[in-house]
Design a protein around this motif. Structure first.
Motif, short mmCIF file in Angstrom:
data_model
loop_
_atom_site.label_atom_id
_atom_site.label_comp_id
_atom_site.label_asym_id
_atom_site.label_seq_id
_atom_site.Cartn_x
_atom_site.Cartn_y
_atom_site.Cartn_z
N GLY A 103 6.67 62.54 31.17
CA GLY A 103 7.45 63.23 32.19
C GLY A 103 7.01 62.97 33.62
N GLY A 104 5.70 63.12 33.90
CA GLY A 104 5.21 62.99 35.27
C GLY A 104 5.44 61.61 35.85
N ILE A 105 5.04 60.58 35.11
CA ILE A 105 5.20 59.23 35.65
C ILE A 105 6.67 58.86 35.76
N TRP A 106 7.50 59.38 34.84
CA TRP A 106 8.94 59.08 34.93
C TRP A 106 9.55 59.68 36.19
N VAL A 107 9.22 60.95 36.46
CA VAL A 107 9.78 61.63 37.64
C VAL A 107 9.44 60.87 38.91
N PHE A 108 8.17 60.52 39.08
CA PHE A 108 7.77 59.87 40.33
C PHE A 108 8.23 58.40 40.38
N GLN A 110 11.22 57.55 39.30
CA GLN A 110 12.59 57.71 39.79
C GLN A 110 12.62 57.95 41.30
N LEU A 111 11.70 58.77 41.78
CA LEU A 111 11.63 59.02 43.23
C LEU A 111 11.29 57.74 43.98
N ALA A 112 10.35 56.96 43.43
CA ALA A 112 9.99 55.69 44.08
C ALA A 112 11.19 54.75 44.13
N ASP A 113 11.99 54.75 43.07
CA ASP A 113 13.21 53.92 43.06
C ASP A 113 14.18 54.39 44.14
N GLN A 114 14.39 55.69 44.21
CA GLN A 114 15.37 56.25 45.14
C GLN A 114 14.94 56.09 46.60
N LEU A 115 13.64 56.14 46.86
CA LEU A 115 13.14 56.02 48.24
C LEU A 115 12.91 54.57 48.65
N GLY A 116 13.17 53.63 47.77
CA GLY A 116 13.05 52.22 48.12
C GLY A 116 11.65 51.65 47.98
N ALA A 127 2.93 44.29 41.90
CA ALA A 127 3.81 45.35 42.38
C ALA A 127 3.86 46.51 41.39
N LEU A 128 3.93 46.19 40.09
CA LEU A 128 3.97 47.24 39.07
C LEU A 128 2.65 48.00 39.04
N LEU A 129 1.54 47.28 39.16
CA LEU A 129 0.24 47.95 39.18
C LEU A 129 0.08 48.79 40.44
N ALA A 130 0.64 48.32 41.57
CA ALA A 130 0.61 49.12 42.80
C ALA A 130 1.34 50.43 42.61
N LEU A 131 2.48 50.38 41.91
CA LEU A 131 3.24 51.60 41.63
C LEU A 131 2.44 52.53 40.73
N LEU A 132 1.71 51.96 39.78
CA LEU A 132 0.84 52.76 38.93
C LEU A 132 -0.25 53.45 39.75
N LEU A 133 -0.85 52.70 40.68
CA LEU A 133 -1.86 53.30 41.55
C LEU A 133 -1.29 54.45 42.36
N ILE A 134 -0.08 54.29 42.86
CA ILE A 134 0.57 55.31 43.69
C ILE A 134 0.84 56.57 42.88
N ILE A 135 1.47 56.38 41.71
CA ILE A 135 1.80 57.53 40.87
C ILE A 135 0.53 58.18 40.33
N GLY A 136 -0.45 57.36 39.95
CA GLY A 136 -1.71 57.91 39.47
C GLY A 136 -2.43 58.71 40.52
N MET A 487 -1.10 56.82 51.33
CA MET A 487 0.03 57.07 52.23
C MET A 487 1.35 57.00 51.47
N LEU A 488 1.53 55.96 50.63
CA LEU A 488 2.76 55.83 49.86
C LEU A 488 2.92 56.98 48.88
N ALA A 489 1.79 57.43 48.31
CA ALA A 489 1.84 58.58 47.41
C ALA A 489 2.29 59.84 48.16
N TYR A 490 1.85 59.96 49.42
CA TYR A 490 2.25 61.13 50.21
C TYR A 490 3.76 61.11 50.47
N ILE A 491 4.33 59.94 50.68
CA ILE A 491 5.79 59.84 50.88
C ILE A 491 6.51 60.41 49.66
N LEU A 492 6.04 60.05 48.46
CA LEU A 492 6.64 60.59 47.24
C LEU A 492 6.43 62.10 47.14
#
Length: 509
Positions: A103-108, A110-116, A127-136, A487-492
């Motif tokens: 649930g948690g990683i899915w929600v964020f 989706q937000l990352a997709d919507q915010l570009g 890029a995928l690992l960067a997204l993992l770092l952000i959500i983590g 910083m990117l995590a804070y945007i989410l």
């Protein structure tokens, strides 16, 4: 493998989580289970459908929401029970299985997709690992090794498409983020504002102390965390007028606030291509040199002046002390507008703080007086030295007196000097080169107060949720990558909090 989870909410709504956490909500009263049996060429086919009833004019029609034919019978019966408004007789009727969290990683995600954010990061493995770092960073914080351990219990492959990774991959991703940070910030800026950038930006810096000594950016400097014995890094955060970050920069720990401003001006002009911009910074950020630099780019500013500058303006009869009131007062001098105010709440806070300091000094003097009386060989000079050092530490020497009489130390307040020392309590003066046609007095004040958005971002990034510290890396590239991830995590987090701020928990789940 098809995954499904049923959440029963209240008596009217049911939420289904299917496959990769796809949520579907419907009113229970319009839905039912339809079981069909069909015989074809001596073979019998069973179908189970989730059907919704709806009205089309005067007719009641039905449409299939979901094919449940592959569901286990127990799960279909549980859903049927919920749709009919009944409840399970016992929790023992439910079959429970332990699986990976999604649930948690899915929600964020989706937000990352919507915010570009997903788009600007790209589609490669980094890029995928960067997204993992952000959500983590949002869900679990900690080191890269901790993220690897945490990830074993998460549906990383299903949600992010990452099959295998280790700690070294994540360190390499921080290096990759450092190399591509400018491009990512530029693309995100362009995607967010769609050629209509804001006219006002907020900028502030903070420090973050380090536990170790080997970080390549580590240095001793003005420490905002109260950790004077520790080395630190300095972080500069640039946000739009709503406090949403657009860029972040990490500096050596001994970097002064003012020396970071020019780089932000260049960034806004050369990289983001914005014009006619107003930069808002606090009194320690935008001074004469920075104002001149802003003017070279045609930028305006909103900042504040120091207490010493206010005192000089009063001595020069540009300001009068009676102009500082709870109501905003504007004074113009040599083409610069000044907005004056006295904050009554701050006046009371400073008054209480002074008295707390005085009581601390008084308690110490009584303790030393008792010691002097009980120990004839104790030196009065030593006791007085101790008190004077405490006075210096508490910064109250301007209005406190101490004297000794018969081995008894007495502290007192000089009311005249206290009155002089407190005359500017709660007073502040905001200044800008914007004209009255550009902005009103009230909006000058409000825009300067918007710096609290950046302060809030620092609070979330540093201590409350995202925990930029402790910094578990040493290289400059990885330190910068780590802060950029935060910083990117804070945007989410900013968007998540905005969307959920009106949600309230009730007793009916």
């Amino acid at each position: 493998m098809r995954r499904s989870i049923i959440f029963y909410v209240g008596t009217n709504i049911i939420i289904l989580m299917l496959d990769k956490c796809l949520f579907i909500c419907y009113y229970v009263g319009t839905m039912h289970i339809k079981r069909n049996i069909k015989k074809v060429n001596n073979r019998i086919y069973y179908t189970v459908l989730l059907v919704e009833s709806y009205r089309d004019g005067d007719k009641v029609k039905h449409r299939t929401i979901l094919n449940l034919s592959k569901w286990e019978k127990q799960r279909v019966d549980a859903l049927d029970t919920a749709l009919k408004g009944n409840s399970l007789s016992s929790l023992d009727d439910l079959e429970t299985k332990s699986g990976k969290s999604i649930g948690g990683i899915w929600v964020f995600k989706q937000l990352a997709d919507q915010l570009g954010i997903t788009k600007v990061l790209g589609k490669g493995k980094e890029a995928l690992l960067a997204l993992l770092l952000i959500i983590g960073r949002i869900i679990t914080q900690g080191s890269r090794l901790h993220l690897c351990q945490w990830g074993r219990g998460q549906e990383i492959e299903d949600v992010l498409g990452i099959k295998e990774y280790d700690e070294n991959n994540l360190y390499a991703t921080l290096d990759w983020l450092f190399i591509h940070q400018d491009d990512i910030e530029d693309a995100l800026f362009k995607d967010r504002y769609n050629n209509k950038p804001p006219r006002l930006f907020l900028y502030d810096v903070t420090s973050s102390y380090l536990e170790g000594q080997q970080n390549e950016l580590a240095s001793y400097g003005y420490n905002r965390d109260g950790k004077k014995a520790k080395k630190q890094i300095v972080i500069g955060l640039l946000t739009d007028d709503n406090g949403i970050p657009v860029a972040v920069k990490v500096f050596k720990g001994n970097t002064s606030d003012t020396s970071t401003v020019c780089g932000q001006v260049k960034k806004l002009s050369n990289r983001f291509g914005v014009k006619n911009v107003t930069l808002v910074g606090d009194r320690g950020m935008i001074k004469n040199v920075q104002i001149e630099y802003l003017s070279l780019y045609g930028f305006d500013y909103i900042t504040a002046i120091t207490k010493a500058q206010i005192e000089k303006m009063i001595r020069d009869d540009i300001f009068q002390i009676n102009l500082f009131d709870e109501k905003l007062i504007e004074v113009e001098h040599e083409g610069i507008r000044y907005v004056l105010r006295r904050n009554p709440q701050r006046v009371e806070e400073l008054k209480e703080t002074r008295m707390e300091k005085y009581e601390k000094l008084k308690a110490k003097s009584e303790e030393l007086s008792k010691k002097l009386k009980e120990h004839p060989k104790a030196k009065i000079e030593t006791a007085l030295k101790t008190l004077n050092e405490l006075i210096e530490t508490l910064s109250i020497k301007d209005w406190v007196d101490i004297k000794e009489s018969e081995r008894n130390i007495i502290v007192s307040i000089d009311n005249e000097r206290l009155k002089e020392d407190s005359k500017l309590d709660g007073c502040y003066a905001i200044k800008t080169n914007l004209t009255a046609e550009d902005i009103t007095t009230e909006k000058i004040h409000d825009r300067y107060k918007d710096l609290s958005f950046v302060e809030h971002a620092f609070k979330i990034m540093k201590t409350e949720q995202l925990e930029v510290r402790p910094v578990y890396v040493r290289k400059e590239s990885r330190t910068c990558g780590h802060v950029f991830v935060t910083m990117l995590a804070y945007i989410l987090m900013h968007e998540f909090n905005k969307r959920t701020s009106n949600l309230k928990m009730t007793d009916e789940y």
